[in-house]
Design a protein around this motif. Structure first.
Motif, PDB file in Angstrom:
ATOM      1  N   GLY A 125      10.227  -5.170  -0.676  1.00 58.59           N
ATOM      2  CA  GLY A 125       9.520  -3.933  -0.370  1.00 58.59           C
ATOM      3  C   GLY A 125      10.449  -2.739  -0.497  1.00 58.59           C
ATOM      4  O   GLY A 125      11.492  -2.685   0.162  1.00 58.59           O
ATOM      5  N   VAL A 126      10.070  -1.773  -1.320  1.00 59.67           N
ATOM      6  CA  VAL A 126      10.960  -0.642  -1.625  1.00 59.67           C
ATOM      7  C   VAL A 126      10.178   0.658  -1.505  1.00 59.67           C
ATOM      8  O   VAL A 126       8.951   0.684  -1.576  1.00 59.67           O
ATOM      9  N   ASP A 127      10.952   1.759  -1.360  1.00 57.71           N
ATOM     10  CA  ASP A 127      10.350   3.084  -1.376  1.00 57.71           C
ATOM     11  C   ASP A 127      10.755   3.810  -2.659  1.00 57.71           C
ATOM     12  O   ASP A 127      11.384   3.231  -3.544  1.00 57.71           O
ATOM     13  N   LEU A 258       7.057  -4.610  -4.329  1.00 55.92           N
ATOM     14  CA  LEU A 258       5.908  -4.050  -3.643  1.00 55.92           C
ATOM     15  C   LEU A 258       6.332  -2.795  -2.906  1.00 55.92           C
ATOM     16  O   LEU A 258       7.528  -2.594  -2.618  1.00 55.92           O
ATOM     17  N   ASN A 259       5.371  -1.965  -2.572  1.00 54.11           N
ATOM     18  CA  ASN A 259       5.662  -0.797  -1.771  1.00 54.11           C
ATOM     19  C   ASN A 259       6.052  -1.241  -0.360  1.00 54.11           C
ATOM     20  O   ASN A 259       5.470  -2.174   0.195  1.00 54.11           O
ATOM     21  N   ASP A 260       7.044  -0.548   0.240  1.00 52.06           N
ATOM     22  CA  ASP A 260       7.505  -0.961   1.567  1.00 52.06           C
ATOM     23  C   ASP A 260       6.419  -0.826   2.631  1.00 52.06           C
ATOM     24  O   ASP A 260       6.446  -1.538   3.647  1.00 52.06           O
ATOM     25  N   GLN A 261       5.421   0.056   2.422  1.00 53.85           N
ATOM     26  CA  GLN A 261       4.327   0.171   3.382  1.00 53.85           C
ATOM     27  C   GLN A 261       3.482  -1.102   3.420  1.00 53.85           C
ATOM     28  O   GLN A 261       2.939  -1.453   4.469  1.00 53.85           O
ATOM     29  N   VAL A 262       3.390  -1.778   2.285  1.00 47.68           N
ATOM     30  CA  VAL A 262       2.648  -3.052   2.255  1.00 47.68           C
ATOM     31  C   VAL A 262       3.332  -4.070   3.144  1.00 47.68           C
ATOM     32  O   VAL A 262       2.683  -4.800   3.914  1.00 47.68           O
TER      33      VAL A 262
END
Length: 522
Positions: A125-127, A258-262
């Motif tokens: 998970g990354v921004d 994936l997006n870090d918010q996920v």
């Protein structure tokens, strides 16, 4: 400085103009070579540091152990304001958090059934601040407790589409998975995230994630994933087929992005499920790894000190082997770290400095050799200069004027060449070259210039008039008596007046002294 002394040196240079010109050209060539080498050293050093910085040499990895999420957020804000820090990334690394991802794509579908192909990998998970090429690091100790704790950089190189950090409804997968399934960017993916540190594992599905790109992992786990086939009938999953020996937990460092918010949403769901089961919430639900990047390789030690100071202020203990609460471990990448970059820079500078030093030695030796040749050729004239009243300092100044005039001519020629030649245009490096060349030649020529002052040249004449007359007539045997009546001080005074007058003609006392001396010899 005496203008007559300078004019005497210039006249002497004009008499030997060919040798002086050749010396100036040789010095100019050496200055151009030193300028070229210095410019190339600077260029290669910049290229070396740039390549290391692109591969992650400005990166520090801070491993946090059992630190609350709120403290991690405060720590990230404090580190971002520290001197020398360019960016901080806190990715959710599935290999550290016990997270796997089953990514599948529909390959056949009709009214009755749906078939999908997919692969099991880990999740990352990354921004938006995440750089796929520089900010992914793996530690195989997370997968195998018996493995080394070394941190290795694993660049994620884009192969199709864009490998940028995805938004909430997007995903980036390895190119091996895309080739296995036979899809391209733009396809819709279904991702099943599984938390394997619970029994039974906790699973949540995310559908209709748009594939925006693919990448290749540079590392030992490139292409290492667990494939599966899934069958669904009338919207319900019927069968999932995997290899018989497929591991159930995290078995690879190959991720999907994936997006870090996920992932934050997923770990919130994990906490709710564990609470419903009457189990404590998971301790490792926040990013355990901080990727701190400095502005340049030279600023990495400063950033390292700032990071340790901030961590100590928050009562975090540095212990890379501890398993207790509130500890951290500061690491650098095993390869392409700032220490390796500085070592390579030192080797490059040492090699270039050796060639520059060799050129300076040749220039200094050449100038010193020319001075020795000049002094030996002018050895008898030194006696004349000292006899006419030249002090040792003036003799030294005379030869220094000759030497530095030739050096100045060489520098002017080199400056013109540096302006004209396209591959050595650098004012700073030329200034450096002229400075070190001037210092080297001065150091080498100074003993040669001082040498004749410590050893009096042979003088067989009593005063200027006897020596001048003998020099004009090429007479080796000297006159037995001085033209000044035996008074050397009065002789030197008349000599100085004669030199001040420009040496034009012969004074009356010389004519009288010489005629009387000749009569006595007859």
């Amino acid at each position: 400085m005496d203008r007559g002394l300078f004019w005497l040196a210039v006249v002497d240079l004009r008499r030997a103009w060919l040798r002086s010109l050749a010396t100036a050209l040789a010095i100019a060539l050496a200055l151009v070579a030193i300028t070229f080498f210095a410019a190339q050293i600077g260029l290669r050093r910049a290229e070396l540091l740039t390549s290391y910085e692109e591969s992650g040499a400005t990166t520090l990895i801070v491993d946090l152990n059992k630190v609350p999420m709120g403290e991690i957020a405060d720590l990230i804000r404090a580190l971002r304001s520290a001197a020398g820090v360019q960016s901080i990334v806190a990715p959710y690394n599935g290999t550290q958090l016990g997270l796997v991802a089953d990514t599948s794509f529909v390959v056949f579908e009709n009214e009755k059934q749906q078939e999908s192909l997919g692969a099991r990998t880990t999740a990352l998970g990354v921004d938006r601040s995440f750089d796929p090429v520089r900010d992914y690091y793996v530690n195989f100790h997370d997968l195998n407790p018996n493995a080394s704790t070394a941190t290795l950089g694993a660049p994620l190189l884009a192969t199709s589409g864009t490998a940028r950090p995805p938004d909430r409804n997007e995903v980036v997968v390895p190119s091996g998975v895309a080739d296995y399934v036979g899809i391209r960017p733009g396809a819709e993916a279904t991702v099943d995230l599984t938390y394997v540190n619970a029994d039974p594992p906790i699973v949540r599905r995310y559908e209709k994630l748009r594939l925006i790109g693919t990448f290749d992992l540079v590392g030992p786990d490139q292409g290492r994933f667990e494939p599966f086939w899934r069958l669904a009938a009338r919207g319900s999953e019927v069968l999932t087929v995997r290899r018989p020996d497929a591991p159930k937990g995290v078995a690879t460092t190959l991720p999907i992005l994936l997006n870090d918010q996920v992932l934050k949403d997923f770990f919130g769901f994990v906490g709710e499920q564990l609470a419903a089961r009457g189990m404590p919430p998971p301790k490792e639900t926040a990013a355990k790894e901080l990727i701190v990047r400095a502005h340049s390789v030279r600023e990495v030690p400063t950033v390292e000190g700032e990071a340790i100071s901030l961590l100590d202020e928050r009562n975090l203990k540095q212990d890379c082997g501890a398993t207790g609460e509130s500890t951290f471990c500061l690491r650098v990448p095993e390869r392409n770290n700032f220490e390796a970059a500085l070592q390579e820079q030192g080797k490059l500078e040492a090699g270039g400095s050796f060639f520059i030093f060799l050129l300076l030695v040749l220039v200094a030796a050449g100038v010193a050799g020319l001075q020795i040749q000049l002094i030996l050729a002018r050895w008898r004239e030194l006696g004349i200069l000292q006899a006419v009243g030249f002090s040792p300092f003036k003799v030294l100044l005379y030869f220094a004027i000759r030497m530095y005039t030739v050096l100045a001519a060489g520098m002017v020629i080199a400056a013109v060449a540096v302006i004209i030649l396209p591959f050595v245009r650098s004012a700073s490096t030329f200034g450096f070259a002229t400075g070190v060349a001037l210092v080297a030649t001065t150091i080498a020529a100074l003993p040669v210039l001082l040498w004749p002052l410590h050893r009096r040249p042979p003088s067989s004449f009593g005063c200027l008039h006897d020596m001048g007359e003998a020099h004009l007539r090429r007479l080796r045997p000297p006159l037995r008596r001085s033209a000044c009546g035996g008074d050397r001080s009065r002789c030197h005074q008349r000599n100085r007046r004669w030199v001040a007058d420009g040496g034009r003609g012969r004074p009356k006392h010389f004519e009288q002294g010489h005629s009387s001396g000749s009569a006595r010899r007859r």
